[in-house]
Each structure stands twice: as structure tokens, then as C-alpha cells.
Design an enzyme around this catalytic site. Structure first.
Site, PDB file in Angstrom:
ATOM      1  N   ILE A   1      -7.511   7.362  -1.346  1.00  9.06           N
ATOM      2  CA  ILE A   1      -7.375   5.901  -1.347  1.00  9.06           C
ATOM      3  C   ILE A   1      -8.176   5.441  -0.128  1.00  9.06           C
ATOM      4  CG2 ILE A   1      -5.165   6.098  -0.094  1.00  9.06           C
ATOM      5  CD1 ILE A   1      -4.225   3.519  -1.323  1.00  9.06           C
ATOM      6  N   SER A   2      -9.023   4.423  -0.292  1.00  7.60           N
ATOM      7  CA  SER A   2      -9.937   4.039   0.779  1.00  7.60           C
ATOM      8  C   SER A   2      -9.182   3.442   1.973  1.00  7.60           C
ATOM      9  CB  SER A   2     -10.948   3.006   0.255  1.00  7.60           C
ATOM     10  OG  SER A   2     -11.610   3.508  -0.883  1.00  7.60           O
ATOM     11  N   GLN A   3      -9.838   3.509   3.132  1.00  5.75           N
ATOM     12  CA  GLN A   3      -9.324   2.896   4.371  1.00  5.75           C
ATOM     13  C   GLN A   3      -9.060   1.395   4.125  1.00  5.75           C
ATOM     14  OE1 GLN A   3     -12.573   2.346   6.992  1.00  5.75           O
ATOM     15  NE2 GLN A   3     -11.346   2.446   8.855  1.00  5.75           N
ATOM     16  N   PRO A   4      -7.972   0.851   4.657  1.00  4.82           N
ATOM     17  CA  PRO A   4      -7.657  -0.564   4.400  1.00  4.82           C
ATOM     18  C   PRO A   4      -8.816  -1.523   4.713  1.00  4.82           C
ATOM     19  CG  PRO A   4      -5.810   0.501   5.488  1.00  4.82           C
ATOM     20  CD  PRO A   4      -6.915   1.511   5.456  1.00  4.82           C
TER      21      PRO A   4
ATOM     22  N   ARG B   1       0.814  -1.217   0.000  1.00 10.18           N
ATOM     23  CA  ARG B   1       0.000   0.000   0.000  1.00 10.18           C
ATOM     24  C   ARG B   1       0.856   1.279   0.000  1.00 10.18           C
ATOM     25  NH1 ARG B   1      -5.434   1.642   1.576  1.00 10.18           N
ATOM     26  NH2 ARG B   1      -5.415   3.439   2.949  1.00 10.18           N
TER      27      ARG B   1
END
Ligand code: SAM
Length: 233
Positions: free
Chosen positions: A72-75, A46
Site C-alpha cells: 500500500i503506497s506511502q500516505p 487507512r
């Protein structure tokens, strides 16, 4: 999957340790059970998908800016959406909202082929170059309005939308195979629900998975650019 170049680029011990902890606490710890999703989240680097000024925060429990007002979205959300697609490895997947290319890289480890559409040309170019550099040969990044789907490569076994839509875009339902799954956040800018929709014999069943908050899906079947819900608060 066919791409494996990231094995060498993502092996700095600090980043590996941070990624391992991210998976343990944020992903497995919050209930993601799919072994293949957990493995993909362990492998995809990431920190190589975020702008350099945010590298130190790459494995934090939050979305991060990737430029032009996008994130970028939260993991956890990346993993939860991937799990909801119920991929077994043989599927063709469409992602709408490629952004940095990170979610596409995760999906590329779970499916045979990924087509990912991004509206912003600068992000599409960056994602395409990054995924090529990392060796992801089974991802195709296209620039365009993904609310229309991507008819030339349809149909898809699974479709994931990573931006919030006002309603479920009809073209996406039409581009799903029978038995296909569509995962999409639907609702206004202040909060949405993540829906899992399954198509069977031309009919659909819907399940609500999570409350969530995504940047808006713009385009023909998304929000109009100057509407209140197209603006991020
Ligand atoms: N999945 C991305 C990643 O892994 O970095 C993050 C996606 S970000 C939350 C949502 C993305 O959807 C933004 O990059 C935005 O430009 C894009 N987007 C918004 N409307 C779109 C549309 N109609 N077609 C394609 N992309 C769109």
C-alpha cells in the site's frame, strides 16, 4: 460520494488522532493544498486497509506490505497522486493497481465513480470485499491486466497508475477523454518519475512531478514478468 460506512468503522480515538497527525505532518505539511484531498485523507480509515500485523503502523510515513509481494503506497504519495488528477467531483476515474483498495477509497471521495483494476486475484477479492464492507458503492474492483486499461467502461476523465511502467501504455491514453489527466510513475525498478499527462485534441503534454519508487507494472504494456525491472529489489 455515495459511500459513507467508514465513518463508524474508523472512529477509534487512537486511529483518528493518528490519522489527523498524518494529515497535518505528512500531507498538509508537505504541501498538499487541495481541501477535498485533505478531507478524504482525514476520513478514509487507512488502518482497515492494511493486514492486521501492520495496523499499528498504518499511519506511518511509509509504504507497507499487503501480501503477495505488493504494498500500500506511502500516505503522502496517495495524496499527491490524487491531487495531481485535479478532480472536481463529477469525474469517472480508472485506477490501475488497486492493491488494498485504499487509494480507490480516497478517489471515491473525490469523484463520482471509480473503476480499479488489480492483477492479483487475491488482492482484487480482498479490496472488493473491504470496500463493500465500508460502504463504498461507487467503486468497482476488477481483476485483470490494467496495462490494457479497462475498455468496457472507457472513456475516463482521469487515470491513475500506482505501479511503475516502462513507458506510458498507449491504451490508457486512448481511454482518456479530451482534457483528461493521466498520472503514472515511469522508469526502471530502482527509481521512476511521476508523470502528469494531459490529453488535448489527440496530443499530450507531460509534466514531471516527483521522483518516486513503486512496485512494477506487469502485463502487456508493463514489464515482462521475468525481466530484471519486474523484480523488486
Ligand atoms: N493503490 C494500491 C493501494 O491503495 O493499496 C497500492 C498499489 S501497489 C503500489 C501496485 C499494485 O499494482 C499491486 O497490487 C500490483 O499487483 C498491481 N499491478 C501490477 N501490475 C498490474 C497490472 N498490469 N494490472 C493491474 N494491477 C497491476
Amino acid at each position: 460520494m455515495t459511500g459513507n460506512g467508514d465513518r463508524t468503522l474508523g472512529t477509534s480515538p487512537d486511529f483518528e488522532a493518528a490519522r489527523h497527525e498524518m494529515v497535518a505532518r505528512q500531507i498538509r505539511g508537505r504541501g498538499i493544498r487541495s481541501q477535498t484531498v485533505l478531507e478524504a485523507m482525514e476520513i478514509v480509515p487507512r488502518h482497515l486497509f492494511v493486514p492486521s500485523e501492520h495496523t499499528a503502523m498504518a499511519y506511518a510515513d511509509e509504504p507497507l506490505p499487503i501480501g503477495v509481494g505488493q504494498t500500500i503506497s506511502q500516505p503522502f504519495m496517495v495524496a499527491a497522486m490524487a491531487e495531481a488528477l485535479s478532480l472536481e467531483g463529477h469525474e469517472r476515474v480508472l485506477e490501475v493497481g488497486a492493491g488494498s483498495g485504499y487509494q480507490a477509497a480516497v478517489l471515491a471521495r473525490l469523484a463520482i465513480e471509480v473503476v480499479a483494476i488489480e492483477a492479483q486475484s487475491v488482492l482484487a477479492k480482498g479490496a472488493r470485499e473491504r470496500l463493500a464492507r465500508l460502504g463504498y458503492a461507487n467503486v468497482q474492483i476488477e481483476q485483470g491486466d490494467g496495462s490494457l486499461g479497462w475498455p468496457s467502461a472507457a472513456p475516463y476523465d482521469a487515470i491513475l497508475v500506482t505501479a511503475a511502467a516502462p513507458r506510458v501504455p498507449q491504451p490508457l491514453l486512448e481511454q482518456l477523454v479530451d482534457g483528461g489527466r493521466l498520472v503514472i510513475p515511469v522508469g526502471p525498478s530502482h527509481g521512476q518519475e511521476l508523470l502528469r499527462i494531459v490529453k488535448h485534441d489527440g496530443q499530450t503534454t507531460r509534466q514531471s512531478l516527483h521522483a518516486c519508487r513503486f512496485v512494477p507494472l506487469l502485463g502487456r504494456h508493463g514489464w515482462r514478468p521475468n525481466s530484471r525491472d519486474a523484480k523488486q529489489e
